[in-house]
Design a protein around this motif. Structure first.
Motif, PDB file in Angstrom:
ATOM      1  N   LEU A 191       0.823  -1.211   0.000  1.00 50.87           N
ATOM      2  CA  LEU A 191       0.000   0.000   0.000  1.00 50.87           C
ATOM      3  C   LEU A 191       0.855   1.257   0.000  1.00 50.87           C
ATOM      4  O   LEU A 191       0.643   2.180  -0.794  1.00 50.87           O
ATOM      5  CB  LEU A 191      -0.932   0.006   1.211  1.00 50.87           C
ATOM      6  N   THR A 206      -4.891  -5.664   7.408  1.00 50.61           N
ATOM      7  CA  THR A 206      -4.112  -5.943   6.205  1.00 50.61           C
ATOM      8  C   THR A 206      -3.993  -4.656   5.394  1.00 50.61           C
ATOM      9  O   THR A 206      -4.828  -3.750   5.518  1.00 50.61           O
ATOM     10  CB  THR A 206      -4.779  -7.009   5.337  1.00 50.61           C
ATOM     11  N   ASN A 228      -4.748  -4.224   2.363  1.00 49.56           N
ATOM     12  CA  ASN A 228      -5.975  -4.082   1.575  1.00 49.56           C
ATOM     13  C   ASN A 228      -7.101  -3.497   2.416  1.00 49.56           C
ATOM     14  O   ASN A 228      -7.889  -2.667   1.933  1.00 49.56           O
ATOM     15  CB  ASN A 228      -6.397  -5.429   0.995  1.00 49.56           C
ATOM     16  N   ASP A 229      -7.204  -3.925   3.674  1.00 48.45           N
ATOM     17  CA  ASP A 229      -8.224  -3.364   4.562  1.00 48.45           C
ATOM     18  C   ASP A 229      -7.955  -1.886   4.830  1.00 48.45           C
ATOM     19  O   ASP A 229      -8.879  -1.072   4.898  1.00 48.45           O
ATOM     20  CB  ASP A 229      -8.264  -4.139   5.881  1.00 48.45           C
ATOM     21  N   ALA A 245      -6.448   0.139   2.796  1.00 52.02           N
ATOM     22  CA  ALA A 245      -6.804   0.860   1.567  1.00 52.02           C
ATOM     23  C   ALA A 245      -8.305   1.120   1.509  1.00 52.02           C
ATOM     24  O   ALA A 245      -8.743   2.215   1.124  1.00 52.02           O
ATOM     25  CB  ALA A 245      -6.349   0.062   0.349  1.00 52.02           C
ATOM     26  N   ASP A 246      -9.093   0.136   1.914  1.00 54.27           N
ATOM     27  CA  ASP A 246     -10.547   0.318   1.916  1.00 54.27           C
ATOM     28  C   ASP A 246     -10.968   1.422   2.881  1.00 54.27           C
ATOM     29  O   ASP A 246     -11.954   2.136   2.629  1.00 54.27           O
ATOM     30  CB  ASP A 246     -11.246  -0.993   2.290  1.00 54.27           C
ATOM     31  N   PHE A 261      -3.717   1.529  -5.358  1.00 47.68           N
ATOM     32  CA  PHE A 261      -4.534   2.453  -4.573  1.00 47.68           C
ATOM     33  C   PHE A 261      -4.699   3.792  -5.297  1.00 47.68           C
ATOM     34  O   PHE A 261      -5.792   4.362  -5.335  1.00 47.68           O
ATOM     35  CB  PHE A 261      -3.913   2.675  -3.196  1.00 47.68           C
ATOM     36  N   ARG A 314      -7.316   3.478  -7.860  1.00 49.12           N
ATOM     37  CA  ARG A 314      -8.677   3.443  -7.305  1.00 49.12           C
ATOM     38  C   ARG A 314      -9.194   4.862  -7.064  1.00 49.12           C
ATOM     39  O   ARG A 314     -10.353   5.179  -7.353  1.00 49.12           O
ATOM     40  CB  ARG A 314      -8.694   2.643  -6.001  1.00 49.12           C
TER      41      ARG A 314
END
Length: 328
Positions: free
Chosen positions: A176, A217, A219-220, A222-223, A259, A262
């Motif tokens: 990330l 994580t 990814n979490d 990033a969300d 990221f 996105r």
């Protein structure tokens, strides 16, 4: 609207980095070993366990700018200011009325005022120094509200952003983001005249802090960060009365490509107008360095309208819309 008079920077050489936490230890941080300092640690005491390492380790080694043990982040700041002195007339720096320093990391020398050192080095005895912290790496965006208010009172402001990462603080969060060391200095006012360009609008979103980011994580994370980045970017566009189609370049903060894409997709900015990054986040100095790189890429006489944004792990996000002019 703020006029950018000049930007200068100091970025250490890159070094191979494969890990999670910063490697350099500093005896000046011995106070962090006391139980009363637990709140200041990036996570609980002790080394990273195997599960944390697997969760947060980047997939491949990174090449990051890492300052030597001899340099504090105050030293990096002074190097950036020294470079700025070579770009602008001495009388312009002598006219500085306020010094604003933004940083996310702790200074290597804990008893030292970074803003005070800059004030002393420039001989600006009458300038009023400020320090903007607790903003994560979005400190520049948070500082711009103060800077703009001062400039509207006919001030001339030297904004300096600087960081150096020391153990036990985290440099990497998987793929990330990975943070490098560096500093940049920008001279601003609200007067007419030539310069590097203009900041049309800026915005900060004070989102909910991520209480335990190292337990998530990448990814979490990033969300969690995505909606914050979008809110700040859209607010800056609205303040500038611009649409995404009006933006010639999106200058993302130094996150991984996934990221950054996105954010660009959510904003509706085409991939052709997204400037590529160099594989790391330059921490507090990141937006100033991004504008510096954009200017270096422009042809003589060319101007570009850019959107910059960042989202910090502390829950804060920021954005600005700026017009950058090529060097004459």
């Amino acid at each position: 609207m703020l006029r950018i008079r000049a930007i200068a920077s100091s970025v250490p050489d890159r070094a191979a980095f494969h890990g999670v936490q910063a490697a350099e230890r500093n005896l000046g941080y011995g106070h962090l070993l006391f139980p009363s300092a637990a709140y200041a640690l990036p996570r609980g005491k002790g080394k990273l366990d195997e599960a944390e390492t697997l969760r947060l380790m980047p997939d491949s080694p990174a090449s990051l700018p890492v300052a030597s043990a001899q340099l504090s982040h105050a030293d990096l700041a002074l190097q950036a200011v020294a470079s700025l002195r070579e770009q602008v007339p001495a009388e312009d720096l002598a006219a500085v009325t306020h010094i604003v320093v933004a940083n996310a990391s702790l200074n290597q020398r804990i008893n030292e005022s970074v803003a005070g050192r800059i004030q002393h080095a420039l001989g600006l005895d009458e300038a009023l120094p400020f320090a903007v912290g607790q903003s994560g790496t979005a400190g520049v965006y948070n500082a711009l509200t103060l800077v703009e208010a001062l400039c509207h009172q006919d001030a001339s402001v030297l904004l300096v952003a600087t960081d150096k990462w020391l153990y036990p603080f985290f440099r990497a969060w998987g793929d990330l983001v990975a943070y490098g060391d560096g500093a940049a200095a920008m001279l601003l006012d609200s007067r007419d005249g030539e310069g590097w360009g203009r900041i049309y609008a800026h915005a900060v979103d004070y989102g909910e802090a991520i209480a335990n980011p190292w337990a998530l994580t990448p990814n979490d994370l990033a969300d969690r960060l995505l909606p914050q980045a979008i809110l700040a970017a859209r607010a800056a566009l609205d303040k500038a009365r611009m649409r995404p189609a009006d933006i010639e370049w999106m200058l993302p903060a130094g996150f991984g490509e996934g990221f950054a894409n996105r954010v660009g997709d959510e904003l509706g900015i085409s991939p052709a107008r997204r400037m590529a990054r160099e594989g790391c986040h330059f921490s507090s100095a990141d937006p100033l360095l991004a504008m510096q790189r954009l200017r270096a890429s422009l042809q003589p006489g060319q101007q570009a309208t850019a959107l910059l944004w960042d989202a910090a792990l502390c829950g804060m996000s920021g954005a600005m819309v700026a017009q950058i002019s090529a060097a004459a």
